[in-house]
Design a protein around this motif. Structure first.
Motif, PDB file in Angstrom:
ATOM      1  N   SER A   1      -1.186 -13.728  -0.250  1.00  0.00           N
ATOM      2  CA  SER A   1      -0.673 -13.284  -1.546  1.00  0.00           C
ATOM      3  C   SER A   1      -1.397 -12.024  -2.011  1.00  0.00           C
ATOM      4  O   SER A   1      -0.802 -11.181  -2.686  1.00  0.00           O
ATOM      5  CB  SER A   1      -0.808 -14.392  -2.594  1.00  0.00           C
ATOM      6  OG  SER A   1      -2.158 -14.561  -3.003  1.00  0.00           O
ATOM      7  N   VAL A   2      -2.678 -11.886  -1.661  1.00  0.00           N
ATOM      8  CA  VAL A   2      -3.381 -10.643  -1.984  1.00  0.00           C
ATOM      9  C   VAL A   2      -2.759  -9.478  -1.218  1.00  0.00           C
ATOM     10  O   VAL A   2      -2.543  -8.394  -1.776  1.00  0.00           O
ATOM     11  CB  VAL A   2      -4.885 -10.775  -1.666  1.00  0.00           C
ATOM     12  CG1 VAL A   2      -5.589  -9.431  -1.810  1.00  0.00           C
ATOM     13  CG2 VAL A   2      -5.537 -11.797  -2.587  1.00  0.00           C
ATOM     14  N   LEU A   3      -2.456  -9.703   0.065  1.00  0.00           N
ATOM     15  CA  LEU A   3      -1.783  -8.659   0.849  1.00  0.00           C
ATOM     16  C   LEU A   3      -0.441  -8.296   0.223  1.00  0.00           C
ATOM     17  O   LEU A   3      -0.105  -7.107   0.069  1.00  0.00           O
ATOM     18  CB  LEU A   3      -1.584  -9.142   2.286  1.00  0.00           C
ATOM     19  CG  LEU A   3      -0.784  -8.193   3.203  1.00  0.00           C
ATOM     20  CD1 LEU A   3      -1.561  -6.904   3.456  1.00  0.00           C
ATOM     21  CD2 LEU A   3      -0.449  -8.879   4.528  1.00  0.00           C
ATOM     22  N   LEU A   4       0.344  -9.310  -0.150  1.00  0.00           N
ATOM     23  CA  LEU A   4       1.641  -9.044  -0.768  1.00  0.00           C
ATOM     24  C   LEU A   4       1.482  -8.356  -2.120  1.00  0.00           C
ATOM     25  O   LEU A   4       2.273  -7.471  -2.474  1.00  0.00           O
ATOM     26  CB  LEU A   4       2.414 -10.350  -0.939  1.00  0.00           C
ATOM     27  CG  LEU A   4       2.866 -11.042   0.351  1.00  0.00           C
ATOM     28  CD1 LEU A   4       3.514 -12.388   0.034  1.00  0.00           C
ATOM     29  CD2 LEU A   4       3.838 -10.170   1.129  1.00  0.00           C
ATOM     30  N   THR A   5       0.460  -8.737  -2.878  1.00  0.00           N
ATOM     31  CA  THR A   5       0.224  -8.101  -4.175  1.00  0.00           C
ATOM     32  C   THR A   5      -0.089  -6.626  -4.003  1.00  0.00           C
ATOM     33  O   THR A   5       0.413  -5.775  -4.755  1.00  0.00           O
ATOM     34  CB  THR A   5      -0.931  -8.798  -4.908  1.00  0.00           C
ATOM     35  OG1 THR A   5      -0.560 -10.157  -5.163  1.00  0.00           O
ATOM     36  CG2 THR A   5      -1.232  -8.117  -6.234  1.00  0.00           C
ATOM     37  N   VAL A   6      -0.910  -6.304  -3.024  1.00  0.00           N
ATOM     38  CA  VAL A   6      -1.209  -4.893  -2.741  1.00  0.00           C
ATOM     39  C   VAL A   6       0.071  -4.153  -2.344  1.00  0.00           C
ATOM     40  O   VAL A   6       0.341  -3.042  -2.827  1.00  0.00           O
ATOM     41  CB  VAL A   6      -2.271  -4.790  -1.632  1.00  0.00           C
ATOM     42  CG1 VAL A   6      -2.395  -3.349  -1.121  1.00  0.00           C
ATOM     43  CG2 VAL A   6      -3.615  -5.283  -2.148  1.00  0.00           C
ATOM     44  N   ALA A   7       0.871  -4.767  -1.469  1.00  0.00           N
ATOM     45  CA  ALA A   7       2.113  -4.121  -1.042  1.00  0.00           C
ATOM     46  C   ALA A   7       3.070  -3.940  -2.212  1.00  0.00           C
ATOM     47  O   ALA A   7       3.633  -2.847  -2.413  1.00  0.00           O
ATOM     48  CB  ALA A   7       2.771  -4.952   0.060  1.00  0.00           C
TER      49      ALA A   7
END
Length: 542
Positions: free
Chosen positions: A346-352
């Motif tokens: 979810s952190v990766l998706l939030t950054v994206a």
């Protein structure tokens, strides 16, 4: 390992089909919304706001979704939330059918639904390792990418056909039907239970904080996060301005659907080629190739209004985009332990999503005050420049890291019973280190500090005794006794190797002491019942 070998396992195949159907509905909805906005308000900035309204709630809520994916059963949560999505879509389809849709109501609906998708997205990713065998994880992620690309291939024609046959509301009713089918597939196939013992369940908001601390102190995750930030900030110009490019070229919804379909075809090619490319050139070079090709596609979008050239650019952009997306997802999956996988992804998706949100708004604004072609060319140049700037951020070196739980800590001998909610907890570890090992010990204890904070410690420190030169003290604290129990269960075999290095340096065995503050008063029952925990407990029940 076959390219899509994970599809041979029924549990994963059912999850994959449910995800594919849901994504197909989203692709149809996306195309319908973008084109509807060009009819309601054709200004480039308004068209780009469709993309912004899609990704902004994902940026805001994906971390919450990641925490939910780790503390509740992903399958149950997906069923409940997808049912909510279906109800909202049905209501908006009725509004469109009545002719009362406005640009404001369209953006509001997109915002609400994107928030629901943001909560779903980590659960769809977190359920993959539960449904697919460990040896098929890479093929499962590639298959997940294929589901996305197939949806992007099927969605635009479905939008165009439904609109031509039954009017503007038809694509939205189709999206409703896709959500109903996804729920049926999730109900039909139950993913196997997790084999390992799970830590005690966390409170959602505390789980978010733990996930953020893990991402901050997991150095192996920083490469995928920074590469995603650089890639999506510039690549977002393609999706944000594609409706404007299509309208300027031919002005027909059929051509916009054709561009989207060409991108989906390219993405299917990328999914099919990914595993072979990964084996041949490595994960880093695959993501680099994706950046180069997306940059080239942006140049073609900005420099030409020729129909064949634009279709070729969409094909290249789709091929390259799935290479980069799949590569970054695999890089993140490889460095995340099971207990925090949902939050880490979810952190990766939030950054994206954050990059796409800012990028879409920025490129749309630039296209409104200048020429859209100039905005696309600027995005192409910026994406090309990210390659030398991110050259040191390696992605493919973490596959051999053993993230399985070590479970080596001894049972704590308690002088009295300690409740899970007692705390804060202070842990003090004494080390005896000789002068010759001091420099190596300082480096190793710093790694242990990152491990403690990754696994849930809120504070950490290491100190040398000024009265006893060989004595070192490590201290770390946690919010509660249950957090200490979780931390001890989260230590990986890779972390254990670092601890063994320290043990080899010591002149005497280390000593560990556990301290707990006086018990805190519980929240009144009505406060607890009103909290989000009541919902979490309901979803956690089998």
């Amino acid at each position: 390992m076959r390219t899509f070998g994970a599809l041979g396992h029924r549990a994963f195949a059912m999850v994959w089909m449910a995800n594919a159907v849901a994504l197909c509905g989203i692709a149809t909805f996306d195309a319908a919304c973008a084109w509807l906005m060009t009819s309601l308000d054709p200004e480039p900035v308004m068209v780009s706001l469709v993309q912004t309204a899609t990704v902004l709630p994902m940026f805001l809520l994906t971390l919450v979704g990641g925490a939910l994916a780790d503390v509740v059963r992903p399958r149950r949560f997906l069923i409940a939330n997808t049912a909510l999505i279906a109800l909202v879509v049905a209501a908006f389809a009725a509004v469109v059918a009545s002719g009362r849709a406005t640009s404001a109501s369209l953006l509001a609906t997109i915002f609400v639904l994107s928030g629901a998708w943001a909560l779903n997205a980590p659960a769809w990713l977190a359920i993959i390792p539960e449904a697919a065998p460990p040896e098929e994880l890479e093929s499962a992620i590639a298959a997940n990418g294929l589901a996305y690309t197939l949806s992007r291939l099927a969605g635009p024609p479905a939008f165009g056909l439904a609109t031509a046959i039954a009017g503007a509301s038809a694509p939205f009713w189709a999206f409703f039907a896709c959500n109903a089918a996804a729920i049926a597939l999730l109900l039909a196939g139950r993913a196997p239970q997790r084999s390992e013992a799970r830590p005690p369940p966390e409170r959602v908001w505390r789980a978010i904080g733990v996930g953020l601390r893990h991402a901050l102190h997991n150095r192996r995750l920083h490469g995928p996060l920074l590469r995603a930030l650089a890639f999506f900030a510039f690549a977002s110009a393609s999706a944000a301005l594609l409706p404007v490019v299509a309208r300027q070229a031919l002005g027909r919804p059929g051509f916009y659907a054709a561009l989207l379909s060409a991108g989906a075809l390219g993405a299917i090619g990328g999914s099919l080629a990914f595993v072979a490319l990964r084996r041949r050139v490595g994960l880093d070079r695959v993501v680099d190739l994706g950046c180069v090709l997306v940059s080239a596609a942006l140049v073609l979008f900005g420099a030409s209004r020729s129909v064949p050239v634009l279709l070729a650019a969409s094909l290249v952009a789709g091929f390259a985009g799935i290479l980069a997306l799949t590569g970054l997802t695999i890089a993140a999956q490889q460095v995340l332990p099971t207990w925090v996988r949902g939050r880490g992804l979810s952190v990766l998706l939030t950054v994206a999503f954050g990059s796409v949100t800012v990028g879409s708004a920025g490129w749309g604004t630039l296209a409104s005050v200048d020429d859209p072609a100039h905005a696309l060319l600027a995005a192409a140049a910026g994406l090309a420049l990210t390659l030398p700037l991110t050259a040191r951020l390696r992605l493919g070196g973490a596959a051999a890291v053993d993230l399985a739980p070590s479970l080596h800590y001894r049972r704590i001998d308690l002088a009295r019973a300690v409740e899970d909610d007692e705390g804060p907890v202070l842990v003090i570890v004494d080390y005896r280190v000789g002068p010759a090992e001091r420099a190596a010990f300082v480096d190793a204890i710093a790694e242990v500090g990152r491990e403690r904070r990754r696994d849930g410690a809120t504070r950490w420190g290491a100190f040398q005794d000024v009265e006893d030169d060989g004595r070192w003290v490590e201290t770390f604290s946690l919010d509660s006794w249950s957090d200490l129990r979780r931390l001890r269960e989260r230590v990986t075999r890779a972390d254990r190797q670092v601890e063994r290095r320290i043990e080899a340096m010591l002149q005497a065995p280390r000593t560990v002491r556990f301290h707990v503050a006086p018990q805190r008063r519980r929240n009144p029952p009505f406060v607890e019942a009103a909290s989000v925990q009541a919902v979490v407990r309901a979803l956690r029940r089998t």
